[in-house]
Design a protein around this motif. Structure first.
Motif, mmCIF file in Angstrom:
data_model
loop_
_atom_site.group_PDB
_atom_site.id
_atom_site.type_symbol
_atom_site.label_atom_id
_atom_site.label_comp_id
_atom_site.label_asym_id
_atom_site.label_seq_id
_atom_site.Cartn_x
_atom_site.Cartn_y
_atom_site.Cartn_z
ATOM 1 N N VAL B 50 0.833 -1.207 0.000
ATOM 2 C CA VAL B 50 0.000 0.000 0.000
ATOM 3 C C VAL B 50 0.868 1.257 0.000
ATOM 4 O O VAL B 50 2.049 1.234 0.356
ATOM 5 C CB VAL B 50 -0.960 0.021 1.200
ATOM 6 N N THR B 51 0.269 2.387 -0.415
ATOM 7 C CA THR B 51 1.011 3.632 -0.512
ATOM 8 C C THR B 51 0.287 4.793 0.161
ATOM 9 O O THR B 51 0.840 5.868 0.284
ATOM 10 C CB THR B 51 1.216 4.018 -1.985
ATOM 11 N N GLY B 52 -0.950 4.602 0.556
ATOM 12 C CA GLY B 52 -1.764 5.748 0.966
ATOM 13 C C GLY B 52 -1.725 6.047 2.452
ATOM 14 O O GLY B 52 -1.253 5.256 3.261
ATOM 15 N N VAL B 53 -2.249 7.217 2.806
ATOM 16 C CA VAL B 53 -2.303 7.652 4.199
ATOM 17 C C VAL B 53 -3.336 6.855 5.013
ATOM 18 O O VAL B 53 -3.026 6.400 6.112
ATOM 19 C CB VAL B 53 -2.580 9.168 4.276
ATOM 20 N N PRO B 54 -4.559 6.654 4.503
ATOM 21 C CA PRO B 54 -5.536 5.909 5.315
ATOM 22 C C PRO B 54 -5.033 4.507 5.657
ATOM 23 O O PRO B 54 -5.252 4.016 6.762
ATOM 24 C CB PRO B 54 -6.772 5.821 4.419
ATOM 25 N N GLU B 55 -4.339 3.880 4.701
ATOM 26 C CA GLU B 55 -3.809 2.538 4.928
ATOM 27 C C GLU B 55 -2.760 2.578 6.027
ATOM 28 O O GLU B 55 -2.751 1.746 6.928
ATOM 29 C CB GLU B 55 -3.167 1.994 3.646
ATOM 30 N N SER B 56 -1.869 3.598 5.964
ATOM 31 C CA SER B 56 -0.784 3.621 6.941
ATOM 32 C C SER B 56 -1.318 3.910 8.345
ATOM 33 O O SER B 56 -0.779 3.411 9.323
ATOM 34 C CB SER B 56 0.293 4.619 6.528
ATOM 35 N N HIS B 57 -2.410 4.690 8.458
ATOM 36 C CA HIS B 57 -3.002 4.912 9.783
ATOM 37 C C HIS B 57 -3.355 3.587 10.447
ATOM 38 O O HIS B 57 -3.169 3.405 11.650
ATOM 39 C CB HIS B 57 -4.288 5.737 9.665
ATOM 40 N N ILE B 58 -3.866 2.654 9.648
ATOM 41 C CA ILE B 58 -4.284 1.368 10.205
ATOM 42 C C ILE B 58 -3.070 0.463 10.420
ATOM 43 O O ILE B 58 -2.879 -0.110 11.490
ATOM 44 C CB ILE B 58 -5.311 0.699 9.266
ATOM 45 N N LEU B 59 -2.217 0.365 9.382
ATOM 46 C CA LEU B 59 -1.100 -0.584 9.436
ATOM 47 C C LEU B 59 -0.085 -0.232 10.509
ATOM 48 O O LEU B 59 0.501 -1.115 11.123
ATOM 49 C CB LEU B 59 -0.413 -0.652 8.072
ATOM 50 N N ASP B 60 0.129 1.069 10.745
ATOM 51 C CA ASP B 60 1.103 1.463 11.762
ATOM 52 C C ASP B 60 0.722 0.928 13.137
ATOM 53 O O ASP B 60 1.568 0.836 14.031
ATOM 54 C CB ASP B 60 1.214 2.991 11.832
ATOM 55 N N ASN B 61 -0.556 0.607 13.325
ATOM 56 C CA ASN B 61 -0.985 0.076 14.603
ATOM 57 C C ASN B 61 -1.107 -1.444 14.613
ATOM 58 O O ASN B 61 -1.236 -2.051 15.653
ATOM 59 C CB ASN B 61 -2.312 0.717 15.004
ATOM 60 N N MET B 62 -1.085 -2.033 13.423
ATOM 61 C CA MET B 62 -1.211 -3.493 13.347
ATOM 62 C C MET B 62 0.138 -4.182 13.228
ATOM 63 O O MET B 62 0.259 -5.375 13.507
ATOM 64 C CB MET B 62 -2.062 -3.879 12.136
ATOM 65 N N PHE B 63 1.135 -3.457 12.743
ATOM 66 C CA PHE B 63 2.448 -4.065 12.513
ATOM 67 C C PHE B 63 3.518 -3.252 13.241
ATOM 68 O O PHE B 63 3.304 -2.110 13.639
ATOM 69 C CB PHE B 63 2.768 -4.091 11.014
ATOM 70 N N GLU B 64 4.686 -3.859 13.374
ATOM 71 C CA GLU B 64 5.820 -3.143 13.917
ATOM 72 C C GLU B 64 7.056 -3.565 13.136
ATOM 73 O O GLU B 64 7.254 -4.757 12.872
ATOM 74 C CB GLU B 64 5.995 -3.469 15.398
ATOM 75 N N GLY B 65 7.857 -2.579 12.760
ATOM 76 C CA GLY B 65 9.071 -2.887 12.013
ATOM 77 C C GLY B 65 10.228 -3.183 12.940
ATOM 78 O O GLY B 65 10.052 -3.320 14.158
ATOM 79 N N LEU B 66 11.444 -3.249 12.360
ATOM 80 C CA LEU B 66 12.633 -3.474 13.174
ATOM 81 C C LEU B 66 12.727 -2.401 14.242
ATOM 82 O O LEU B 66 12.980 -2.673 15.410
ATOM 83 C CB LEU B 66 13.872 -3.441 12.282
ATOM 84 N N THR B 67 12.512 -1.157 13.812
ATOM 85 C CA THR B 67 12.483 -0.067 14.784
ATOM 86 C C THR B 67 11.067 0.472 14.848
ATOM 87 O O THR B 67 10.244 0.195 13.976
ATOM 88 C CB THR B 67 13.410 1.077 14.354
ATOM 89 N N ASN B 68 10.775 1.233 15.869
ATOM 90 C CA ASN B 68 9.512 1.944 15.956
ATOM 91 C C ASN B 68 9.851 3.422 16.119
ATOM 92 O O ASN B 68 11.016 3.796 16.062
ATOM 93 C CB ASN B 68 8.689 1.411 17.131
ATOM 94 N N ARG B 69 8.852 4.263 16.334
ATOM 95 C CA ARG B 69 9.127 5.699 16.420
ATOM 96 C C ARG B 69 8.551 6.265 17.706
ATOM 97 O O ARG B 69 7.501 5.811 18.161
ATOM 98 C CB ARG B 69 8.463 6.426 15.248
ATOM 99 N N ASP B 70 9.202 7.258 18.207
ATOM 100 C CA ASP B 70 8.630 7.998 19.324
ATOM 101 C C ASP B 70 7.380 8.703 18.798
ATOM 102 O O ASP B 70 7.419 9.311 17.735
ATOM 103 C CB ASP B 70 9.646 9.027 19.824
ATOM 104 N N PRO B 71 6.255 8.622 19.531
ATOM 105 C CA PRO B 71 5.001 9.135 18.979
ATOM 106 C C PRO B 71 5.017 10.643 18.747
ATOM 107 O O PRO B 71 4.161 11.154 18.030
ATOM 108 C CB PRO B 71 3.959 8.745 20.024
ATOM 109 N N ILE B 72 5.934 11.358 19.339
ATOM 110 C CA ILE B 72 5.932 12.810 19.176
ATOM 111 C C ILE B 72 7.132 13.286 18.373
ATOM 112 O O ILE B 72 6.987 13.983 17.367
ATOM 113 C CB ILE B 72 5.867 13.499 20.553
ATOM 114 N N THR B 73 8.336 12.855 18.780
ATOM 115 C CA THR B 73 9.528 13.332 18.074
ATOM 116 C C THR B 73 9.838 12.491 16.844
ATOM 117 O O THR B 73 10.615 12.913 15.985
ATOM 118 C CB THR B 73 10.750 13.275 18.994
ATOM 119 N N LEU B 74 9.271 11.300 16.740
ATOM 120 C CA LEU B 74 9.524 10.357 15.652
ATOM 121 C C LEU B 74 10.941 9.798 15.642
ATOM 122 O O LEU B 74 11.361 9.153 14.685
ATOM 123 C CB LEU B 74 9.201 10.981 14.288
ATOM 124 N N GLN B 75 11.716 10.031 16.713
ATOM 125 C CA GLN B 75 13.050 9.440 16.800
ATOM 126 C C GLN B 75 12.917 7.917 16.882
ATOM 127 O O GLN B 75 11.965 7.407 17.455
ATOM 128 C CB GLN B 75 13.765 9.954 18.063
#
Lengths: 298, 550, 305
Positions: B50-75
């Motif tokens: 997928v490439t879109g924003v609505p998809e990523s809103h859902i997938l970011d909460n269903m999957f986790e990559g090697l790293t994750n991000r700080d919810p505010i700074t994105l570090q």
């Protein structure tokens, strides 16, 4: 009073002197006050549209971002939209396109629809079946693609819009007319006329069409607002009116987003459209009564 | 009469049969579920595809990559990888995966899974439009474009079940951001092989590895996700899950929010904003759900630099000078957007190009613009050919283009036509170069100036202005190879200077995101303490940190 | 009659074939394809994508491929909705549209025909003007205005129903009314006109002269012939309403079929466009057949041999 084997009086008369029907009609509609008032209103509306540039001191395209949306006052009678453009001017200019679209596209649909429907219904049999299948094919075609392709092939062009809209509206018209004709052609006076050797053309135009006029007039007065509003969808697809020019359809479509905040942006285009439609309907009713061969007896 | 009656009866029965109440499965309570307006129906839920924003809103909460991000700074913060190490030359990343990493069906998640997923995302059979997100990895591009066929040559190495080594083509400072991007999420091989194509993304089969898992997916109705007890950080999660509603009509969405059936909206119709601003001004100290947050993107116009007179930089500059950016953001878009003073949004990963473009139009700008236009052969706009400003339907594009048209007429005497096209026709026209001026928007792929600047190189896929400059290309190459962050930003600055001198584009404003946030929605910090809802620059939603109060 | 129906159903096949063929080539004439998006896709990946959907083959091959699928009742996978086939999408969403459309049609018919009868019973009096005035309002206010107005009143202000969605049984009410209002107005005016035409005909006058009671005449003679124009309109209206409306389904966020007619075109989702077109074609053919049968019921002089 009459037994079914006799012709109604008017039909006999109109076989003999086809012209008098139309002359009678003109006289009758002249006597119809409401219809005449409606006609006056429509003429006034049309001339206001034509004279729009001389009637207001604002340009339809002139924005005033600092002003923004203001409620109606003595300067801007209909208020201004959110870009600060005078709504009265935009409604006036909008009536140019909208009236033209409404009347021309409906005219196109009436001409094609009535002819197609009448021929199909009158011919009956195989021809009818074939023509009706053709109609079904056209019904099913995806309109959005039709519009996009028209636009890509011929560029933006206001006449294309009439074709695109008329081309869709005549389908239902044809079905309605055909339904009436199928029923009418079995009427005794038609069979009688045929037995008397009156030609098909004459039968269709003298006997059948006047009798389908009523639904045709009703349906076309109903088509006009539909077409005017449909134009907004065509503009959305890129065919049709382009900003900054306005039309009632696009004004209403834009205005609906301001329903709670700047209600005048939708109120005035809607009212204008409605007044026009009321006038058209009264005129249509008057026409129908005037042209109705049976209303003599009332 | 009898026949007529039976006809009525029959049609009545037919209709009655059709009607009956809407047979909708879900009447369960939405207790402790976050209700999110998500714009439009997702295309799919395969993270590699997928490439879109609505998809990523859902997938970011269903999957986790090697790293994750700080919810505010994105570090970058630990994700599936507990820790990682980076080699001296910044080209080899070694990730140490959690021993307890699991899929939502309990199957262990290993380094093999990541390798398989990355190769799948790069495979030509999958044909993923976002495969280029993996291109920083060595030979990934060559494998994706089938220049090499052997997957073992791609720089992905499994050292053991819990250690993954990635070798890069060249140093990539934002690589740890990419490893938490959805194209690089792991996908469950054991499920996909059983349910190939996209069948595995159906609610009945789908397996994921993040904080939530898919529970329901009703087309154009909602997507429901619930907590995943197999997730390593499950104890932290305070909500039961979330509903994502694909509400395409912005007015309907905001009315849903007002009626209390949404906690977050995707957008706010600009007509409503003045109303909210007045409410805020009236009682500045009480909570108001209308929120403006920064967003990493630029709204701009493209010039077709092949088309005379737009091939003349003086004409482009004159047009740029006479667009009143401040007027546009303050009176049309209204959402606190920032007038563009450069192309890259200010403070993109610490990079800010010094303000160069004028914010508003004053006498000085008009004078300079008129002089430039006269020099180009169009004194007072005379003889200027009628060009069209192309835009697509939607948002405030129409209003912006209408007012820019007026600004040019008033300030320069230049008459520009407006042309709106349906989205796909619009894309086609821009792509084929069949336009003079066209509106555009660019949302950064990752928080780094590179995503805004590397698009303008010669033959860059997203350039589409036909402008190129060898010096510009050289600087972008230099930046890509630079090891020192300061030197790298220095190259970007020099490149952006060229871009703003030559102006193949007309930057207008830096996006913001406007949305409604319910007072019930709060966030938890690392220690689990409640705090106000806070956004991040890519507008990612991290439900893991969300909580609902009464 | 049975023979006639069989003939018409067999006649569907060539009609559908023409529709499929025309649409198949028409939609590929429009600029832009299903994979175009704002962020550029590298040409190699685009090639892979096209290969995946057989779009790199010559057009006649694609056409043959599609006809082959159709012969098996398979409408193919959707381009836009990656994990669903067109069959599934139609199967999933048509019932929703049909429910809204069915209720809307019922509402439009009951209100419309009754208002038409009411108005025609005393033409050119207040009893005529009032329903006709409301029908004008119904025609002038497009569904994209009526919908938000109803929503503001009943969902936001009064909170009797939900704003939008398809979760509760009451969610059907506002969309059905929004959809049905314009059709109700059409039916009202067509019925009124039709009745007035019939009233003036001789056999009605005869019946009056014979002293038959007014309402008996109304039911037995007038209604039968007078609703003919409305019945003609019923065919296309029913097909349009049952397949749903983009505007109503978007405003009330209903998971129906209607929104796909335009959206699939805008997305260049070729297979879904074809599926929708075929589906609506079948529905139109069937509705027209029903209407033609209804003609025969309403007017004994019409016969199909």
């Amino acid at each position: 009073m009459t037994s079914p084997t006799h012709f109604p009086r008017d039909e006999v008369a109109s076989i003999e002197m086809g012209r008098s029907l139309w002359q009678d009609a003109v006289q009758r509609i002249r006597g119809n006050k409401v219809a005449m008032m409606s006609l006056c209103y429509l003429v006034l509306q049309g001339s206001l549209a034509l004279l729009a540039p001389y009637l207001t001191r604002f340009g339809y395209e002139t924005t005033d971002l600092m002003l923004g949306a203001t409620a109606p006052d003595w300067v801007h009678w209909f208020g201004t939209d959110d870009l600060g453009r005078d709504m009265l001017t935009r409604v006036l200019y909008g009536s140019r396109v909208s009236l033209m679209v409404g009347l021309l596209a409906t005219f196109v649909s009436v001409v094609i629809g009535v002819t197609y429907g009448a021929v199909s219904g009158y011919a009956g049999g195989r021809v009818d079946a074939l023509m009706m299948r053709g109609l079904e094919i056209l019904y099913a075609m995806p309109f959005t693609f039709f519009v996009i392709i028209l636009m890509v092939l011929f560029g933006r062009n206001i006449y294309l819009m009439f074709i695109a809209l008329g081309a869709v509206q005549w389908l239902t018209m044809a079905r309605i007319v055909r339904g009436q004709v199928v029923s009418l052609k079995t009427m005794e006076y038609v069979s009688a006329a045929r037995a008397m050797g009156v030609r098909n053309r004459a039968i269709i135009f003298r006997h059948i069409l006047p009798n389908v006029l009523s639904p045709v007039i009703i349906y076309s007065t109903l088509t006009i607002p539909g077409v005017i509003l449909e134009e907004a969808f065509l503009s959305f697809l890129g065919l049709g009116v382009q900003e900054p020019m306005s039309s009632w359809g696009t004004l209403i479509a834009d205005g609906v987003t301001a329903l709670e905040t700047f209600p005048w942006m939708i109120l005035y285009p809607c009212i204008t459209l409605m007044l026009t439609l009321v006038a058209l309907n009264f005129l249509g009713d008057g026409l129908r009564e005037a042209l109705d061969p049976k209303s003599n007896g009332d | 009469m009898k026949r007529l009656f039976s006809l009525y009866l029959a049609s009545g029965l037919l209709l009655a049969g059709l009607i009956t109440t809407p047979a909708v499965g879900d009447t369960a309570s939405h207790e402790n579920f976050v209700l999110i307006g998500n714009g439009t129906e997702p295309k799919g839920l395969d993270p590699s595809l997928v490439t879109g924003v609505p998809e990523s809103h859902i997938l970011d909460n269903m999957f986790e990559g090697l790293t994750n991000r700080d919810p505010i700074t994105l570090q970058p913060v630990p994700g599936v990888a507990e820790s990682w190490s980076i080699s001296e030359d910044n080209k080899t990343y070694t990730f140490h995966l959690r021993k307890n990493a699991r899929w939502s069906d309990g199957v262990a998640l290993t380094a093999e899974d990541f390798k398989w997923s990355f190769l799948r995302a790069l495979s030509f059979q999958l044909a993923s439009p976002y495969a280029y997100q993996l291109y920083p990895i060595k030979n990934a591009e060559a494998f994706n474009t089938q220049k090499i066929k052997d997957p073992t040559q791609v720089g992905i190495k499994v050292l053991d079940a819990h250690t993954l080594q990635l070798e890069l083509e060249r140093p990539t400072p934002y690589f740890l951001y990419i490893t938490s991007f959805h194209t690089l999420y792991p996908t469950p091989r054991h499920v996909i092989e059983k349910h190939p194509d996209q069948e595995w993304t159906r609610a009945e089969y789908m397996v994921s590895n993040g904080a939530f898992k898919l529970a329901e997916w009703n087309l154009n109705q909602h997507i429901k996700i619930i907590t995943n007890p197999m997730y390593w950080d499950h104890a932290r999660i305070k909500i039961a899950g979330a509903y994502f509603y694909p509400i395409e009509n912005a007015d309907t969405e905001i009315r849903n929010f007002e009626a209390g059936s949404l906690h977050m909206t995707e957008r706010v119709p600009s007509m409503k904003i003045p109303l909210f601003k007045r409410e805020i001004a009236k009682s500045p100290n009480s909570y108001h759900p209308f929120k403006i947050t920064p967003y990493l993107g630029t709204y701009f116009f493209r010039f077709n630099t092949k088309k005379p007179p737009l091939n003349d930089v003086r004409v482009r500059r004159a047009l740029m000078l006479t667009v009143d950016r401040k007027m546009i953001v303050e009176h049309i878009t209204l959402g606190g957007q920032i007038p563009s003073r450069a192309f890259t949004p200010p403070n993109t990963a610490g990079y800010t190009y010094p303000p160069t473009l004028p914010e508003t139009v004053t006498e000085a700008e008009i004078k300079e613009a008129r002089t430039l236009l006269a020099q180009a052969g169009f004194p007072e706009g005379k003889g200027f050919p009628k060009l069209d400003l192309l835009y697509n339907n939607g948002d405030d594009h129409k209003k912006i283009c209408v007012s820019v048209q007026q600004m040019w007429r008033k300030n320069l005497g230049v008459e520009v036509g407006l042309l709106n096209q349906e989205w796909k026709v619009f894309l086609n026209s821009v792509h084929m170069g069949e336009y003079a001026l066209a509106r555009a928007g660019w949302i950064g792929d990752y928080p780094d100036p590179n995503t805004f600047l590397d698009m303008w190189v010669q033959n860059g896929g997203n350039n589409e202005t036909f402008w190129s400059d060898p010096e510009y290309d050289r600087l972008i190459d230099l930046a890509a190879a630079a090891l020192d962050p300061q030197a790298r930003y220095g190259h970007f600055r020099e490149a952006e200077k060229i871009l703003l001198d030559k102006l193949p584009i007309l930057p207008i404003y830096t996006y913001t995101k406007v949305g409604m946030i319910s007072p019930k929605l709060k966030m938890l910090d690392e220690q689990g303490k409640k705090m106000e809802w806070t956004s991040n620059i890519t507008q990612q939603i991290f439900l893991k940190y969300y909580t609902l109060v009464k | 009659m049975l023979l006639y129906i069989c003939k018409r159903i067999l006649g569907m096949i060539p009609v559908l074939w023409v529709i499929v063929t025309l649409t198949f080539f028409l939609i590929r004439l429009a600029p832009g394809g299903p994979f175009d998006q704002e962020k550029h896709i590298p040409p190699e990946i685009l090639q892979n994508l096209e290969a995946k959907y057989h779009m790199n083959e010559p057009l006649y091959m694609q056409y043959a491929h599609y006809l082959g699928m159709l012969a098996h009742g398979d409408l193919g996978p959707s381009f836009r909705y990656e994990n669903r086939t067109v069959n599934e999408i139609i199967f999933e969403t048509f019932p929703v549209s049909a429910k809204v459309g069915g209720l809307g049609l019922l509402y439009a018919l009951v209100i419309g025909v009754l208002a038409g009868l009411f108005a025609a019973s005393r033409p050119n009096t207040v009893r005529d003007y009032i329903p006709m005035f409301f029908s004008l309002i119904g025609i002038c206010l497009p569904s994209f205005v009526i919908g938000p107005l109803l929503m503001l009143l009943f969902a936001v202000k009064l909170q009797w129903v939900s704003v939008s969605g398809w979760e509760k049984p009451t969610d059907i009410i506002l969309p059905a009314i929004t959809l049905g209002t314009m059709y109700a107005a059409f039916f009202a005016r067509l019925t009124r006109g039709g009745i007035l035409d019939i009233i003036r005909q001789d056999f009605i006058r005869t019946a009056h002269a014979k002293g038959v009671r007014g309402w008996v005449i109304m039911l037995r003679h007038t209604l039968k012939g007078g609703i003919l124009p409305a019945v003609s309109f019923l065919g296309p209206a029913a097909a349009a309403m049952l397949t749903g409306s983009l505007v109503v389904e978007t405003i009330f966020n209903i998971p129906g079929l209607g929104r796909f007619f335009v959206q699939s075109a805008l997305n260049r989702d070729y297979t879904l466009v074809m599926g929708c077109v075929l589906f609506v074609a079948v529905l139109i053919v069937v509705m027209n057949l029903l209407v033609d049968i209804a003609y025969a019921f309403l007017d004994p002089r019409v016969s199909y041999e």
